[in-house]
Design an enzyme around this catalytic site. Structure first.
Site, PDB file in Angstrom:
ATOM      1  N   GLU A 217     -10.405 -15.150 -10.356  1.00  0.00           N
ATOM      2  CA  GLU A 217     -10.843 -13.829  -9.868  1.00  0.00           C
ATOM      3  C   GLU A 217     -10.000 -12.717 -10.489  1.00  0.00           C
ATOM      4  O   GLU A 217      -8.825 -12.920 -10.735  1.00  0.00           O
ATOM      5  CB  GLU A 217     -10.642 -13.755  -8.338  1.00  0.00           C
ATOM      6  CG  GLU A 217     -11.193 -14.933  -7.590  1.00  0.00           C
ATOM      7  CD  GLU A 217     -10.842 -14.900  -6.100  1.00  0.00           C
ATOM      8  OE1 GLU A 217     -10.293 -13.883  -5.623  1.00  0.00           O
ATOM      9  OE2 GLU A 217     -11.122 -15.902  -5.425  1.00  0.00           O
TER      10      GLU A 217
ATOM     11  N   LYS B  12      -7.600  -9.621 -10.241  1.00  0.00           N
ATOM     12  CA  LYS B  12      -6.689  -9.176  -9.182  1.00  0.00           C
ATOM     13  C   LYS B  12      -6.804  -7.657  -9.088  1.00  0.00           C
ATOM     14  O   LYS B  12      -6.335  -6.931  -9.958  1.00  0.00           O
ATOM     15  CB  LYS B  12      -5.260  -9.587  -9.497  1.00  0.00           C
ATOM     16  CG  LYS B  12      -4.289  -9.236  -8.389  1.00  0.00           C
ATOM     17  CD  LYS B  12      -2.962  -9.961  -8.589  1.00  0.00           C
ATOM     18  CE  LYS B  12      -2.021  -9.688  -7.437  1.00  0.00           C
ATOM     19  NZ  LYS B  12      -1.565  -8.302  -7.375  1.00  0.00           N
TER      20      LYS B  12
ATOM     21  N   ASP C  23      -6.233  -3.927  -8.129  1.00  0.00           N
ATOM     22  CA  ASP C  23      -5.024  -3.165  -7.828  1.00  0.00           C
ATOM     23  C   ASP C  23      -5.341  -2.113  -6.774  1.00  0.00           C
ATOM     24  O   ASP C  23      -5.591  -0.953  -7.086  1.00  0.00           O
ATOM     25  CB  ASP C  23      -4.511  -2.514  -9.115  1.00  0.00           C
ATOM     26  CG  ASP C  23      -3.045  -2.151  -8.997  1.00  0.00           C
ATOM     27  OD1 ASP C  23      -2.421  -2.519  -7.982  1.00  0.00           O
ATOM     28  OD2 ASP C  23      -2.528  -1.504  -9.926  1.00  0.00           O
TER      29      ASP C  23
ATOM     30  N   TYR D 154     -12.081 -11.233  -0.866  1.00  0.00           N
ATOM     31  CA  TYR D 154     -11.677 -12.368  -1.684  1.00  0.00           C
ATOM     32  C   TYR D 154     -11.204 -13.580  -0.888  1.00  0.00           C
ATOM     33  O   TYR D 154     -10.685 -14.534  -1.449  1.00  0.00           O
ATOM     34  CB  TYR D 154     -10.606 -11.960  -2.687  1.00  0.00           C
ATOM     35  CG  TYR D 154      -9.386 -11.343  -2.064  1.00  0.00           C
ATOM     36  CD1 TYR D 154      -8.517 -12.098  -1.300  1.00  0.00           C
ATOM     37  CD2 TYR D 154      -9.099  -9.990  -2.236  1.00  0.00           C
ATOM     38  CE1 TYR D 154      -7.401 -11.538  -0.718  1.00  0.00           C
ATOM     39  CE2 TYR D 154      -7.988  -9.416  -1.658  1.00  0.00           C
ATOM     40  CZ  TYR D 154      -7.139 -10.204  -0.896  1.00  0.00           C
ATOM     41  OH  TYR D 154      -6.039  -9.641  -0.314  1.00  0.00           O
TER      42      TYR D 154
ATOM     43  N   LYS E  46      -0.373 -12.229 -14.499  1.00  0.00           N
ATOM     44  CA  LYS E  46      -0.326 -10.816 -14.874  1.00  0.00           C
ATOM     45  C   LYS E  46      -0.640 -10.626 -16.353  1.00  0.00           C
ATOM     46  O   LYS E  46      -0.478 -11.547 -17.154  1.00  0.00           O
ATOM     47  CB  LYS E  46       1.076 -10.254 -14.574  1.00  0.00           C
ATOM     48  CG  LYS E  46       1.473 -10.328 -13.110  1.00  0.00           C
ATOM     49  CD  LYS E  46       0.506  -9.535 -12.270  1.00  0.00           C
ATOM     50  CE  LYS E  46       0.869  -9.507 -10.810  1.00  0.00           C
ATOM     51  NZ  LYS E  46       1.895  -8.592 -10.433  1.00  0.00           N
TER      52      LYS E  46
ATOM     53  N   CYS F 101      24.244  22.619 -18.064  1.00  0.00           N
ATOM     54  CA  CYS F 101      22.894  22.412 -17.548  1.00  0.00           C
ATOM     55  C   CYS F 101      21.903  23.263 -18.347  1.00  0.00           C
ATOM     56  O   CYS F 101      22.097  24.469 -18.476  1.00  0.00           O
ATOM     57  CB  CYS F 101      22.845  22.788 -16.066  1.00  0.00           C
ATOM     58  SG  CYS F 101      21.171  22.824 -15.399  1.00  0.00           S
TER      59      CYS F 101
ATOM     60  N   CYS G  98      20.500  26.186 -15.875  1.00  0.00           N
ATOM     61  CA  CYS G  98      21.308  27.289 -15.343  1.00  0.00           C
ATOM     62  C   CYS G  98      22.605  27.527 -16.105  1.00  0.00           C
ATOM     63  O   CYS G  98      23.317  28.493 -15.848  1.00  0.00           O
ATOM     64  CB  CYS G  98      21.601  27.064 -13.861  1.00  0.00           C
ATOM     65  SG  CYS G  98      22.789  25.736 -13.580  1.00  0.00           S
TER      66      CYS G  98
ATOM     67  N   CYS H  22      24.196  18.371 -12.721  1.00  0.00           N
ATOM     68  CA  CYS H  22      24.545  19.788 -12.683  1.00  0.00           C
ATOM     69  C   CYS H  22      25.021  20.023 -11.255  1.00  0.00           C
ATOM     70  O   CYS H  22      24.326  19.678 -10.300  1.00  0.00           O
ATOM     71  CB  CYS H  22      23.297  20.627 -12.968  1.00  0.00           C
ATOM     72  SG  CYS H  22      23.465  22.330 -12.420  1.00  0.00           S
TER      73      CYS H  22
ATOM     74  N   CYS I  27      21.300  26.201  -8.951  1.00  0.00           N
ATOM     75  CA  CYS I  27      20.535  25.941 -10.178  1.00  0.00           C
ATOM     76  C   CYS I  27      19.040  26.014  -9.867  1.00  0.00           C
ATOM     77  O   CYS I  27      18.562  25.321  -8.962  1.00  0.00           O
ATOM     78  CB  CYS I  27      20.904  24.573 -10.729  1.00  0.00           C
ATOM     79  SG  CYS I  27      19.840  24.023 -12.075  1.00  0.00           S
TER      80      CYS I  27
HETATM   81  S1  IVH Z   1      -5.523 -13.795  -2.775  1.00  0.00           S
HETATM   82  C1  IVH Z   1      -2.962 -16.235  -0.205  1.00  0.00           C
HETATM   83  N1  IVH Z   1      -7.202 -12.609  -4.424  1.00  0.00           N
HETATM   84  O1  IVH Z   1      -2.914  -9.157  -4.434  1.00  0.00           O
HETATM   85  C2  IVH Z   1      -3.743 -15.420  -1.149  1.00  0.00           C
HETATM   86  N2  IVH Z   1      -5.339 -11.375  -3.654  1.00  0.00           N
HETATM   87  O2  IVH Z   1       0.010 -10.711  -3.406  1.00  0.00           O
HETATM   88  C3  IVH Z   1      -3.485 -13.996  -0.983  1.00  0.00           C
HETATM   89  N3  IVH Z   1      -5.260  -9.076  -4.470  1.00  0.00           N
HETATM   90  O3  IVH Z   1      -1.971  -7.488  -1.960  1.00  0.00           O
HETATM   91  C4  IVH Z   1      -4.190 -13.096  -1.838  1.00  0.00           C
HETATM   92  N4  IVH Z   1      -7.096  -9.139  -5.666  1.00  0.00           N
HETATM   93  O4  IVH Z   1      -4.468  -7.926  -1.615  1.00  0.00           O
HETATM   94  C5  IVH Z   1      -6.075 -12.496  -3.702  1.00  0.00           C
HETATM   95  N5  IVH Z   1      -8.770 -11.680  -5.868  1.00  0.00           N
HETATM   96  C6  IVH Z   1      -7.663 -11.560  -5.140  1.00  0.00           C
HETATM   97  C7  IVH Z   1      -6.923 -10.356  -5.101  1.00  0.00           C
HETATM   98  C8  IVH Z   1      -5.754 -10.315  -4.347  1.00  0.00           C
HETATM   99  C9  IVH Z   1      -6.075  -8.384  -5.263  1.00  0.00           C
HETATM  100  C10 IVH Z   1      -4.023  -8.543  -3.853  1.00  0.00           C
HETATM  101  C11 IVH Z   1      -3.856  -8.865  -2.405  1.00  0.00           C
HETATM  102  C12 IVH Z   1      -2.372  -8.799  -2.195  1.00  0.00           C
HETATM  103  C13 IVH Z   1      -1.841  -9.214  -3.527  1.00  0.00           C
HETATM  104  C14 IVH Z   1      -1.342 -10.649  -3.446  1.00  0.00           C
END
Ligand code: IVH
Length: 675
Positions: A115, A117, A119, A230, A318, A412, A415, A430, A435
């Site tokens: 999936e 992730k 943000d 999710y 990541k 500085c 100032c 400073c 200032c």
């Molecule tokens: S699973 C035990 N799936 O990422 C599993 N998390 O540290 C817990 N997040 O803030 C999370 N997309 O809200 C999962 N497809 C996804 C996600 C997701 C974003 C966020 C989640 C949490 C952080 C996980």
């Protein structure tokens, strides 16, 4: 690494991470990228794993985030909201897969659900018989803020499940998801804010968090928040066998799930998916910071279990931070609120991760020396999905010999006062309180959300007021008139009236907010709260001796000295008197003066179910007691949660009263009732 070195680094990392936790979770104002934060967490987790005998009960690896703010009601999640471990490379993904196979004792390939992730902000949604009842933020993983009203404004969130094909809906279910703001909506929102003189949000995630935590749901409703679900927490009256099935059913019930989610047959598929999502990342309408891999079979998930608040069956993978090459045209100096001089690289504009950047922070003199950055250098800059871009390194092969080394100025740049570098600090400062740069930053801080919270008084307007000579210090704000504002650009009848009204409304802040707003060094929101609760009035704090201040639990000698100095500096006293004359009358909330637990000292060990340790400590402090970290004969109570550490044994040997969670709750309930 030796044990003693490890101990030192662990304690450093814990402090650092806790600090960034507060910036991120409580202030929505992070200072480092998520990527760097994750790296810190990873380093800490690795060290703690290598030295398992070092007590980790109070480590940030043991919890998911900081405790919720007090303004919203709280909701205790039916099952805890976990966080995810991270992987940064193909090797780490393979290790994740191998670890799972090892633990299961089976070499067979594993099915994963892959999936994006998202943000955004994690939420927990409770549906009863198909009806949306309660929604909360993650908070500390156990208890979050009740944001039901705000969630209801999200158009894609079904208030009632819409089962397709007469699907049976469960009696009660916790659905986990991420609230986010699309990139385009974020851009428009910021445009509007800047137009109206408000400060821009740093990124879509901050904007989503800020919108979700609006106390006025009408404001939230105007922000086009969105949602992807999710996962599932607890569930009654229905069960699933695979995660894939779960997601599909959520979709069938009308809950939004991400269209990019796929099923992978083995770890190679997972890596392929990671590369694929990375390649389409910029084209997605929302921001993501990686992908998540989850073991598909729920029975395997059960067998794998979890370790230190993260499931062993899932991992976040990541993306490498986005980097680009550019050229440093100049290095200039910015002056902050506390007079800190920050060198900033002015670069040939370059696109990094979808945005054009032309400035990058160089942090301080030591960093410049370490990286040997010079004016005229070709460098690699990095933008880790958000906040402030930074210079990663110099490409030395591009040097021509005409590059100019940078020296911190002795005066500085704003100032002209002398610049000093204090013992033990990396920063140059400073030291002139008058200032103009410091004054501007001070006023911005004074009116900010954690401070006096004056709505509509953004950075631009502060600068405008200063430039027009209408204000010279925070107290001058209270003497502004509508007529004066109307002389300025961008003010019309209505907006001038609104601002004057907002300023007037800020005259009776909670004492802790005024203390924070004053910008005393080392007095953040937490210390301000302690001071306000312990002292109860500005007068008491002003006249306290350094010894008295140090005696307050949670306030060490450095903080005490800084507070004492602040209140003995004639310039500051003048402003305080001016604020008083302008009618600023801070108040202390009812609980703050409670003395029900006065003189009682508590020590916590083990984990509590109902609240984070931070929260428990806060409650004790609110009721007039003190929370310390070491057990001694003077300790009145040791509160022992699950898996208590050595403090439990020490309490026993010293004959200190030990409370379990239930007894502790009873005690605080009774103490609260005494009010
Ligand atoms: S699973 C035990 N799936 O990422 C599993 N998390 O540290 C817990 N997040 O803030 C999370 N997309 O809200 C999962 N497809 C996804 C996600 C997701 C974003 C966020 C989640 C949490 C952080 C996980």
């Amino acid at each position: 690494m030796e044990r003693s070195q490890a101990l030192k680094r662990i304690s450093e990392l814990r402090d650092l991470i806790e600090y960034h936790n507060r910036r991120y979770y409580q202030l929505d104002d992070p200072e480092i990228s998520d990527y760097d934060y994750d790296k810190l967490m990873q380093e800490l987790a690795a060290l703690e794993e290598r030295f398992p005998d070092i007590d980790r009960s109070a480590s940030p690896t043991q919890r998911v985030g900081a405790s919720p703010l007090e303004k919203f009601g709280t909701v205790t999640h039916l099952t805890a909201m976990l966080s995810l471990g991270n992987a940064f490379s193909e090797d780490e993904v393979s290790e994740f897969d191998e670890r799972i196979k090892r633990q299961l004792g089976d070499k067979a390939e594993i099915d994963f659900v892959t999936e994006p992730k998202i943000d955004g902000v994690a939420v927990n949604l409770i549906y009863e018989k198909g009806v949306f009842r309660v929604g909360a933020t993650r908070g500390d993983g156990f208890t979050g803020e009740d944001v039901t009203q705000n969630l209801r404004t999200i158009r894609t969130l079904p208030l009632k499940m819409r089962p397709r094909d007469h699907h049976h809906v469960p009696d009660r279910i916790e659905i986990r998801g991420e609230v986010y703001l699309e990139k385009e909506s974020f851009r428009k929102l910021n445009e509007r804010r800047v137009e109206q003189g408000e400060s821009a949000f740093a990124n879509p995630r901050n904007a989503a968090a800020g919108s979700l935590r609006q106390l006025d749901p009408r404001i939230t409703a105007r922000r086009p928040l969105d949602l992807f679900c999710y996962g599932v927490g607890s569930i009654e009256g229905k069960s699933f066998t695979t995660h894939w099935d779960t997601l599909k059913t959520l979709g069938d019930w009308g809950l939004p799930t991400n269209p990019e989610i796929r099923l992978a047959r083995n770890v190679r598929d997972c890596i392929g998916y990671w590369r694929h999502i990375e390649s389409i990342r910029e084209t997605l309408p929302y921001e993501i910071d990686g992908i998540v891999l989850k073991v598909n079979s729920l029975s395997l998930q059960d067998r794998l279990g979890m370790v230190s608040r993260s499931p062993r069956w899932a991992v976040a993978v990541k993306f490498a931070p986005t980097q680009a090459t550019t050229f440093i045209e100049d290095i200039v100096i910015g002056v902050g609120r506390t007079g800190v001089l920050t060198p900033v690289a002015v670069m040939k504009p370059v696109r990094v991760g979808g945005v054009t950047v032309s400035r990058a922070t160089l942090h301080n003199e030591d960093e410049i020396a370490k990286k040997d950055v010079r004016i005229g250098d070709t460098v690699i800059v990095q933008r880790a999905g958000d906040v402030i871009p930074e210079v990663v390194k110099v490409i030395e092969s591009k040097r021509t010999g005409r590059e100019k080394p940078f020296r911190m100025p002795e005066k500085c740049p704003v100032c002209g006062s002398k610049v000093v570098r204090l013992e033990g600090e990396v920063a140059h400062r400073c030291i002139d309180l008058a200032c103009p740069a410091q004054i501007r930053e001070n006023i911005r801080h004074f009116v900010s959300r954690g401070g006096m919270d004056i709505e509509g008084l953004g950075d631009k307007i502060v600068s405008q007021l200063l430039d027009a000579g209408l204000i010279r210090d925070p107290a001058d704000l209270y003497a502004l008139t509508k007529e004066q504002l109307l002389e300025l650009d961008r003010f019309a009848d209505k907006s001038a009236e609104n601002l004057i009204a907002a300023i007037a409304r800020s005259k009776h802040p909670p004492l802790e907010r005024l203390l924070f707003a004053l910008g005393i060094r080392h007095v953040g929101e937490y210390v301000a709260k302690i001071l306000s609760k312990k002292c109860g009035s500005l007068g008491k704090i002003e006249t306290a001796s350094q010894e008295e201040l140090t005696a307050i639990d949670g306030i060490g000698p450095t903080i005490a000295e800084s507070i004492y100095r602040f209140f003995h500096e004639p310039h500051n006293l003048k402003i305080l008197r001016k604020l008083e004359q302008a009618g600023i009358r801070p108040f202390v909330e009812k609980h703050a003066t409670s003395t029900a637990l006065a003189g009682k000292t508590f020590v916590f060990t083990g984990s509590l179910k109902g609240f984070s340790r931070e929260k428990a400590k806060e409650i004790v402090v609110t009721l007039g007691g003190a929370a310390t970290s070491t057990v001694s004969k003077k300790t009145d109570y040791v509160v022992a949660g699950e898996d208590p550490g050595s403090k439990f044994d020490k309490a026993r040997s010293l004959g200190v009263a030990i409370l379990d969670e239930e007894k502790f709750v009873k005690l605080i309930r009774e103490a609260d009732g005494k009010e």
